[in-house]
Scaffold this active site. Structure first.
Site, PDB file in Angstrom:
ATOM      1  N   THR A 199       0.832  -1.201   0.000  1.00 45.53           N
ATOM      2  CA  THR A 199       0.000   0.000   0.000  1.00 45.53           C
ATOM      3  C   THR A 199       0.868   1.251   0.000  1.00 45.53           C
ATOM      4  O   THR A 199       0.395   2.325  -0.367  1.00 45.53           O
ATOM      5  CB  THR A 199      -0.898   0.027   1.256  1.00 45.53           C
ATOM      6  OG1 THR A 199      -0.092  -0.342   2.377  1.00 45.53           O
ATOM      7  CG2 THR A 199      -2.056  -0.948   1.134  1.00 45.53           C
ATOM      8  N   ASP A 200       2.145   1.129   0.414  1.00 49.83           N
ATOM      9  CA  ASP A 200       2.947   2.360   0.596  1.00 49.83           C
ATOM     10  C   ASP A 200       3.161   3.114  -0.715  1.00 49.83           C
ATOM     11  O   ASP A 200       2.988   4.330  -0.775  1.00 49.83           O
ATOM     12  CB  ASP A 200       4.268   2.098   1.359  1.00 49.83           C
ATOM     13  CG  ASP A 200       5.240   1.150   0.691  1.00 49.83           C
ATOM     14  OD1 ASP A 200       4.852   0.455  -0.284  1.00 49.83           O
ATOM     15  OD2 ASP A 200       6.406   1.091   1.148  1.00 49.83           O
ATOM     16  N   GLY A 230      17.274 -11.003   2.945  1.00 50.01           N
ATOM     17  CA  GLY A 230      16.254 -11.570   2.048  1.00 50.01           C
ATOM     18  C   GLY A 230      15.069 -12.159   2.791  1.00 50.01           C
ATOM     19  O   GLY A 230      14.302 -12.931   2.234  1.00 50.01           O
ATOM     20  N   GLY A 285      12.698 -10.297   4.141  1.00 49.92           N
ATOM     21  CA  GLY A 285      11.580  -9.351   4.125  1.00 49.92           C
ATOM     22  C   GLY A 285      11.538  -8.503   5.379  1.00 49.92           C
ATOM     23  O   GLY A 285      10.501  -7.978   5.756  1.00 49.92           O
ATOM     24  N   SER A 304      13.731  -5.968   5.766  1.00 51.90           N
ATOM     25  CA  SER A 304      14.294  -4.683   5.359  1.00 51.90           C
ATOM     26  C   SER A 304      15.738  -4.445   5.759  1.00 51.90           C
ATOM     27  O   SER A 304      16.088  -3.379   6.268  1.00 51.90           O
ATOM     28  CB  SER A 304      13.453  -3.534   5.892  1.00 51.90           C
ATOM     29  OG  SER A 304      12.256  -3.524   5.237  1.00 51.90           O
ATOM     30  N   SER A 305      16.590  -5.423   5.498  1.00 46.90           N
ATOM     31  CA  SER A 305      18.005  -5.190   5.747  1.00 46.90           C
ATOM     32  C   SER A 305      18.525  -4.087   4.822  1.00 46.90           C
ATOM     33  O   SER A 305      19.402  -3.306   5.205  1.00 46.90           O
ATOM     34  CB  SER A 305      18.815  -6.472   5.571  1.00 46.90           C
ATOM     35  OG  SER A 305      18.540  -7.066   4.330  1.00 46.90           O
ATOM     36  N   ASP A 339       9.757   1.103   4.620  1.00 45.67           N
ATOM     37  CA  ASP A 339      10.894   0.485   5.305  1.00 45.67           C
ATOM     38  C   ASP A 339      11.825   1.538   5.899  1.00 45.67           C
ATOM     39  O   ASP A 339      12.248   1.438   7.052  1.00 45.67           O
ATOM     40  CB  ASP A 339      11.670  -0.405   4.328  1.00 45.67           C
ATOM     41  CG  ASP A 339      10.785  -1.464   3.695  1.00 45.67           C
ATOM     42  OD1 ASP A 339       9.682  -1.686   4.208  1.00 45.67           O
ATOM     43  OD2 ASP A 339      11.208  -2.054   2.688  1.00 45.67           O
TER      44      ASP A 339
HETATM   45  C1  GLA Z   1       9.066  -3.935   0.369  1.00 45.21           C
HETATM   46  C2  GLA Z   1       9.230  -2.475  -0.020  1.00 45.21           C
HETATM   47  C3  GLA Z   1       8.245  -1.594   0.751  1.00 45.21           C
HETATM   48  C4  GLA Z   1       6.826  -2.131   0.622  1.00 45.21           C
HETATM   49  C5  GLA Z   1       6.764  -3.615   0.917  1.00 45.21           C
HETATM   50  C6  GLA Z   1       5.409  -4.203   0.644  1.00 45.21           C
HETATM   51  O1  GLA Z   1       9.431  -4.131   1.708  1.00 45.21           O
HETATM   52  O2  GLA Z   1      10.546  -2.050   0.236  1.00 45.21           O
HETATM   53  O3  GLA Z   1       8.343  -0.264   0.298  1.00 45.21           O
HETATM   54  O4  GLA Z   1       6.306  -1.839  -0.645  1.00 45.21           O
HETATM   55  O5  GLA Z   1       7.720  -4.336   0.168  1.00 45.21           O
HETATM   56  O6  GLA Z   1       4.473  -3.704   1.515  1.00 45.21           O
END
Ligand code: GLA
Length: 384
Positions: free
Chosen positions: A34-35, A119, A121, A123-124, A169
């Site tokens: 959604t971001d 990897g 998910g 956000s490294s 992130d």
């Molecule tokens: C990744 C992207 C974020 C976001 C998510 C999904 O983490 O870096 O900006 O779009 O996927 O919600």
């Protein structure tokens, strides 16, 4: 981790670092994809972080050592170029952003190391960007604000890294607060902190242990489908800026002749935004039982409408469905691999985790991993 980067700095550069930076990864309770659609997200910074040690040097080069990968690079600050290394490109892309702002770069020595699983998910890469930007900012004394650093990372991702991502992130890594979730509206950037009260439930992450790459995984494809939808909406109403400003009726009317994939993507985003609102309200009123269903609904949409899940993520979610002490589960982050986020009865976490790990291994022959995370502070400079 702090001693690790300090000692490794000393070993590599034969002197002490001037200061450290710590930048966290994130979880996202709900509000996925959604971001970059001007929508709502509900993430939090976690206690898994990237740690940097920095010192100025008197040259026109930046030296960086990636402790975990045992890779060293020297960057010519007067001739910033793309390289073959992804982690290094994140840094070069940011240095270009500093230059584009008219800020003069200073030579620097840096080492970094992380306990954020790569990897997964979590956000490294945002932790790398935010931590590095904060360190560079400190070195040159530019005094950039969090939003400036978010915009720099976002711009670098779009123009240099070819990742058409959103701001969730970087926002989480910089604005995170201990024991608080962040409810962010990505269209006007208004946000608030929410207490996380999950009663006797605990957040547990299960990692599929598949490696994903945003660029090759279809992430950009979803972003471009959403751009297409925006343009189609704008033909009918030039005021509309994003899918998040549309509703299901509009999609049914305006989109009657759209291809099914575009209708599905739009309907997912609209429904996911509503789930974020519902989730934050339910949590506020302490009615945790209702959270689980929202997680399962979110996963259903990500799997069938937005189509960013994969069989391994679906299996991890499906394995929880008949366990009554699991409130809910869904895939988290960009998708195509990475983690699921689960709400599990606290006194049953260990036993349930073991069961799910072994059923996953039996079905796929892959060792999944599990993580317990604490909701923690955002990025900061640590001075000695
Ligand atoms: C990744 C992207 C974020 C976001 C998510 C999904 O983490 O870096 O900006 O779009 O996927 O919600």
């Amino acid at each position: 981790m702090i001693d690790k980067v300090k000692n490794s700095f000393k070993k590599i550069y034969a002197r002490e670092a001037d200061f450290l930076v710590k930048a966290p990864g994130r979880i996202n309770l709900i509000g996925e994809h959604t971001d970059y659609n001007g929508g709502l997200v509900f993430p939090a910074a976690i206690d898994k972080c990237m740690y940097f040690a920095f010192a100025k040097n008197d040259s026109k080069v930046g030296n960086v050592y990636a402790v975990d990968l045992e890779e060293k690079a020297t960057i010519d600050l007067e001739d910033l170029q793309k390289t073959n290394s992804i982690w290094l490109n994140y840094i070069v892309g940011l240095l270009l952003e500093f230059q584009n702002k008219g800020l003069e770069l200073n030579g620097f020595d840096c080492v970094f190391s992380s306990d954020i699983p790569m990897g997964a998910g979590m956000s490294s890469s945002a932790a790398l960007e935010c931590g590095f930007a904060m360190g560079m900012d400190h070195i040159i004394g530019a005094d950039l604000g969090n939003w400036e650093m978010i915009d720099m990372s976002h711009h670098s991702n779009h123009t240099f890294m070819n990742i058409q991502g959103g701001i969730m992130d970087q926002f989480s890594s910089l604005f995170g607060k201990k024991d608080k979730c962040l409810l962010l509206n990505c269209s006007d950037r208004s946000f608030g902190y929410h207490d996380i009260d999950l009663k006797d439930y605990t957040i547990v992450l299960f990692n599929t242990n598949l490696k994903h790459e945003h660029t090759s995984s279809g992430y950009n494809n979803r972003a471009s489908e959403c751009k297409q939808i925006e343009e189609l909406l704008q033909v009918h109403d030039p005021q509309i800026k994003s899918i998040s400003e549309a509703n299901e009726d509009m999609i049914e009317k305006i989109g009657s002749d759209w291809p099914q994939n575009l209708k599905d993507r739009a309907n997912f985003v609209i429904a996911e935004n509503k789930r974020v609102v519902a989730f934050s309200k339910v949590m506020k009123h302490g009615n945790v039982d209702a959270l689980g269903e929202l997680l399962y609904q979110s996963h259903h949409g990500l799997q069938h409408l937005y189509k960013v899940s994969c069989p391994e993520l679906d299996l991890l979610v499906d394995l929880t469905r008949d366990i009554k002490e699991v409130l809910g589960a869904r895939m988290m982050g960009g998708g195509f691999g990475g983690c699921t986020i689960n709400l599990i009865k606290s006194d049953r976490v260990e036993a349930i985790t073991q069961d799910i790990m072994s059923m996953y291994k039996d079905a796929l022959g892959i060792d999944a991993e599990s993580y317990l995370v604490k909701i923690s502070e955002g990025a900061k400079v640590l001075l000695f």
